[in-house]
Design an enzyme around this catalytic site. Structure first.
Site, PDB file in Angstrom:
ATOM      1  N   SER A 270       0.822  -1.210   0.000  1.00 43.39           N
ATOM      2  CA  SER A 270       0.000   0.000   0.000  1.00 43.39           C
ATOM      3  C   SER A 270       0.856   1.261   0.000  1.00 43.39           C
ATOM      4  O   SER A 270       1.999   1.262   0.447  1.00 43.39           O
ATOM      5  CB  SER A 270      -0.895   0.021   1.244  1.00 43.39           C
ATOM      6  OG  SER A 270      -1.717  -1.117   1.285  1.00 43.39           O
TER       7      SER A 270
HETATM    8  N1  SAH Z   1      -1.222  -4.807   3.932  1.00 37.46           N
HETATM    9  C1  SAH Z   1      -0.431  -4.804   2.709  1.00 37.46           C
HETATM   10  C2  SAH Z   1      -1.304  -4.605   1.499  1.00 37.46           C
HETATM   11  C3  SAH Z   1      -1.461  -5.854   0.770  1.00 37.46           C
HETATM   12  S1  SAH Z   1      -2.482  -5.806  -0.663  1.00 37.46           S
HETATM   13  C4  SAH Z   1       0.667  -3.783   2.801  1.00 37.46           C
HETATM   14  O1  SAH Z   1       1.119  -3.490   3.870  1.00 37.46           O
HETATM   15  O2  SAH Z   1       1.127  -3.271   1.819  1.00 37.46           O
HETATM   16  C5  SAH Z   1      -3.893  -6.695  -0.089  1.00 37.46           C
HETATM   17  C6  SAH Z   1      -3.684  -8.118   0.304  1.00 37.46           C
HETATM   18  O3  SAH Z   1      -4.978  -8.646   0.630  1.00 37.46           O
HETATM   19  C7  SAH Z   1      -3.124  -9.028  -0.782  1.00 37.46           C
HETATM   20  O4  SAH Z   1      -1.971  -9.654  -0.319  1.00 37.46           O
HETATM   21  C8  SAH Z   1      -4.244 -10.033  -1.039  1.00 37.46           C
HETATM   22  O5  SAH Z   1      -3.783 -11.332  -1.326  1.00 37.46           O
HETATM   23  C9  SAH Z   1      -4.976 -10.003   0.291  1.00 37.46           C
HETATM   24  N2  SAH Z   1      -6.339 -10.507   0.240  1.00 37.46           N
HETATM   25  C10 SAH Z   1      -7.292 -10.333  -0.716  1.00 37.46           C
HETATM   26  N3  SAH Z   1      -8.417 -10.988  -0.400  1.00 37.46           N
HETATM   27  C11 SAH Z   1      -8.180 -11.607   0.782  1.00 37.46           C
HETATM   28  C12 SAH Z   1      -8.945 -12.472   1.618  1.00 37.46           C
HETATM   29  N4  SAH Z   1     -10.189 -12.834   1.325  1.00 37.46           N
HETATM   30  N5  SAH Z   1      -8.377 -12.939   2.742  1.00 37.46           N
HETATM   31  C13 SAH Z   1      -7.100 -12.603   3.088  1.00 37.46           C
HETATM   32  N6  SAH Z   1      -6.329 -11.799   2.337  1.00 37.46           N
HETATM   33  C14 SAH Z   1      -6.857 -11.305   1.195  1.00 37.46           C
END
Ligand code: SAH
Length: 224
Positions: A69
């Site tokens: 993010s």
């Molecule tokens: N928190 C991260 C952002 C990751 S992007 C950061 O610090 O940058 C969002 C994440 O959500 C991805 O890794 C994706 O695989 C996950 N995601 C999407 N749907 C999900 C679900 N149903 N359960 C768990 N994780 C999920």
């Protein structure tokens, strides 16, 4: 400190300090959060080919079609999650849905007592666990599961932060919120997502406040 964490040139402490000043100028006020953003080496979460861009205020790819993010969004969501805490008090139990590379998790781990984080892509979760270990963090528990279901065995939570966008707010996450607890969640289809702050009241009703328009990857079902 370990050389890998201190960084050089575009990944140095000066680059981090500049990012923090940008976040301050964009309206982030909480000194504890700004300090966490100053301390945590974002470049270790990013592929080396992109690490010179680690302290730009931008989302970057982390593989598997996912992104780390934007720093402003990480700070903004963390601030909105914790803003109603009485001064000097920290959150005890925080659930994060969407571990991704683990950067947001590590920011939370410096500000709350215990973090529970759920990810549906096992390869990403493995990598995130390695980062938590190498940073010496002991207050993070991880789960390979579909975050739509939350983590019922560990609830209720004082805070829940969701970093992928479902179409609607999953009922299970509302159920796992403690009274007085706060849920930060982006909701809606790509191009029309709204960040919501939802508080569970003493009478078990929920108060919803829309914050910014945002752009997150979609929250998907099932495991990969
Ligand atoms: N928190 C991260 C952002 C990751 S992007 C950061 O610090 O940058 C969002 C994440 O959500 C991805 O890794 C994706 O695989 C996950 N995601 C999407 N749907 C999900 C679900 N149903 N359960 C768990 N994780 C999920």
């Amino acid at each position: 400190m370990n050389k890998r964490f201190t960084g050089i040139g575009m990944t140095s402490q000066r680059a981090r300090d500049r990012l923090v000043e940008k976040l301050r100028a964009m309206g982030i006020r909480d000194e504890g959060i700004l300090d966490a953003m100053r301390r945590v080496p974002r470049h270790i979460f990013i592929d080396e080919a992109l690490s010179s861009r680690a302290y730009e205020n931008t989302a970057l790819p982390i593989g598997y079609g996912q992104t780390i993010s934007q720093p402003y969004i990480v700070a903004r969501m963390t601030e909105a999650l914790m803003q109603e805490l009485p001064p000097g008090q920290t959150m005890k139990r925080v659930l994060e849905i969407g571990t991704g590379c683990g950067y947001q998790t590590v920011i939370l781990a410096g500000l709350a007592e215990r973090i529970y984080t759920v990810e549906r892509i096992s390869a990403l979760l493995d990598r995130a666990r390695e980062h938590f270990h190498s940073l010496g963090l002991r207050n993070i528990r991880t789960k390979y599961a579909d975050g739509n279901l939350g983590w019922p065995e560990q609830g209720p939570f004082d805070g829940i932060l969701v970093t992928a966008a479902p179409i609607g707010v999953p009922q299970q996450l509302l159920d796992q919120l403690a009274v007085g607890g706060r849920l930060l969640i982006p909701v809606g289809r790509s191009g029309e997502q709204k960040l919501l702050a939802i508080t569970r009241k003493a009478d078990d009703s929920y108060e919803e406040t829309p914050l910014d328009m945002v752009s997150f990857v979609p929250m998907l079902e099932g495991l990969v």
